[in-house]
Design a protein around this motif. Structure first.
Motif, PDB file in Angstrom:
ATOM      1  N   THR A   7       0.864  -1.178   0.000  1.00 26.56           N
ATOM      2  CA  THR A   7       0.000   0.000   0.000  1.00 26.56           C
ATOM      3  C   THR A   7       0.902   1.229   0.000  1.00 26.56           C
ATOM      4  O   THR A   7       2.065   1.161   0.408  1.00 26.56           O
ATOM      5  N   GLU A   8       0.377   2.352  -0.420  1.00 28.57           N
ATOM      6  CA  GLU A   8       1.182   3.578  -0.469  1.00 28.57           C
ATOM      7  C   GLU A   8       1.754   3.931   0.899  1.00 28.57           C
ATOM      8  O   GLU A   8       2.861   4.464   0.995  1.00 28.57           O
ATOM      9  N   ALA A   9       1.022   3.622   1.971  1.00 29.16           N
ATOM     10  CA  ALA A   9       1.515   3.907   3.321  1.00 29.16           C
ATOM     11  C   ALA A   9       2.783   3.107   3.639  1.00 29.16           C
ATOM     12  O   ALA A   9       3.557   3.499   4.523  1.00 29.16           O
ATOM     13  N   ASP A  10       3.027   2.004   2.923  1.00 30.44           N
ATOM     14  CA  ASP A  10       4.211   1.169   3.154  1.00 30.44           C
ATOM     15  C   ASP A  10       5.500   1.818   2.660  1.00 30.44           C
ATOM     16  O   ASP A  10       6.589   1.445   3.091  1.00 30.44           O
ATOM     17  N   TRP A  11       5.394   2.769   1.731  1.00 32.67           N
ATOM     18  CA  TRP A  11       6.607   3.322   1.119  1.00 32.67           C
ATOM     19  C   TRP A  11       7.549   3.900   2.171  1.00 32.67           C
ATOM     20  O   TRP A  11       8.768   3.841   2.021  1.00 32.67           O
ATOM     21  N   GLU A  12       7.014   4.432   3.250  1.00 34.91           N
ATOM     22  CA  GLU A  12       7.846   4.997   4.314  1.00 34.91           C
ATOM     23  C   GLU A  12       8.829   3.960   4.867  1.00 34.91           C
ATOM     24  O   GLU A  12       9.954   4.299   5.231  1.00 34.91           O
ATOM     25  N   GLY A  58       4.150  -5.458  12.197  1.00 36.36           N
ATOM     26  CA  GLY A  58       4.085  -4.098  11.677  1.00 36.36           C
ATOM     27  C   GLY A  58       5.361  -3.573  11.055  1.00 36.36           C
ATOM     28  O   GLY A  58       5.393  -2.468  10.538  1.00 36.36           O
ATOM     29  N   LYS A  59       6.427  -4.368  11.083  1.00 31.36           N
ATOM     30  CA  LYS A  59       7.714  -3.950  10.503  1.00 31.36           C
ATOM     31  C   LYS A  59       7.903  -4.644   9.159  1.00 31.36           C
ATOM     32  O   LYS A  59       7.794  -5.864   9.069  1.00 31.36           O
ATOM     33  N   ILE A  60       8.214  -3.867   8.127  1.00 28.30           N
ATOM     34  CA  ILE A  60       8.433  -4.433   6.796  1.00 28.30           C
ATOM     35  C   ILE A  60       9.861  -4.967   6.723  1.00 28.30           C
ATOM     36  O   ILE A  60      10.822  -4.236   6.966  1.00 28.30           O
ATOM     37  N   LEU A  61       9.959  -6.253   6.405  1.00 28.30           N
ATOM     38  CA  LEU A  61      11.248  -6.944   6.334  1.00 28.30           C
ATOM     39  C   LEU A  61      11.800  -7.023   4.919  1.00 28.30           C
ATOM     40  O   LEU A  61      13.004  -7.195   4.729  1.00 28.30           O
ATOM     41  N   GLY A  62      10.915  -6.937   3.939  1.00 22.56           N
ATOM     42  CA  GLY A  62      11.338  -7.051   2.548  1.00 22.56           C
ATOM     43  C   GLY A  62      10.187  -6.725   1.624  1.00 22.56           C
ATOM     44  O   GLY A  62       9.042  -6.533   2.059  1.00 22.56           O
ATOM     45  N   THR A  63      10.494  -6.674   0.348  1.00 22.85           N
ATOM     46  CA  THR A  63       9.502  -6.322  -0.659  1.00 22.85           C
ATOM     47  C   THR A  63       9.830  -7.041  -1.964  1.00 22.85           C
ATOM     48  O   THR A  63      10.983  -7.422  -2.198  1.00 22.85           O
TER      49      THR A  63
END
Length: 161
Positions: A7-12, A58-63
């Motif tokens: 989601t766009e909110a993930d870009w941060e 809630g922490k993004i580990l990868g994409t």
């Protein structure tokens, strides 16, 4: 760990991962001077492509991003790219993202997946992709300017679905 749609909110949280990977200059042929806006436009796929994140608590580990390798007559072959946060490497995040991409491509009706530019010195990625059924179908010699190793090859890797 959960893999879900970007989601766009993930870009941060995604941007620091992308920035770290491209600044290191060891695995992606992206210009390290690119801004967040340019990287967003390059990384976030429009339909029929797909972008996801791997998150935990809630922490993004990868994409990962995935979609057709080429338009038109080449659109039956998928491609994908993966970036994992430095602190999350070695925890299976890349494997999970790659398996997700393969499953996604299969569900979308792609016949195969191809990676066009896997840095041959990126031993962890090459090993993972081989474990997941990819083969090196060719290597372009000295096609990638690695910051410490000099010019190294880029593998083209392929796997039928």
């Amino acid at each position: 760990m959960r893999i879900r749609d970007f989601t766009e909110a993930d870009w941060e949280q995604v941007w620091p991962i992308v920035e770290d990977v491209i600044t290191a200059g060891e695995t992606f042929p992206y210009d390290p001077t690119w801004t967040s806006e340019i990287c967003h436009d390059v990384w976030v796929e429009a339909a029929p492509g797909h972008t996801v994140v791997a998150e935990e608590d809630g922490k993004i580990l990868g994409t990962a991003k995935m979609g057709p390798n080429r338009p038109g007559p080449g659109s039956h072959v998928a491609t994908a790219s993966f970036m994992v946060a430095a602190a999350a490497r070695g925890r299976g995040v890349g494997r999970a993202l790659c398996k997700y991409a393969l499953d996604w491509a299969r569900r979308q009706g792609y016949a195969a997946m191809q990676f066009n530019a896997v840095v041959d010195a990126n031993e962890a990625a090459v090993r993972l992709y081989r474990q997941l059924g990819f083969t090196v179908i060719g290597t372009v010699p000295e096609a990638f300017a690695h910051p410490t190793l000099g010019r190294v090859g880029l593998h083209v890797m392929h796997r039928p679905l």
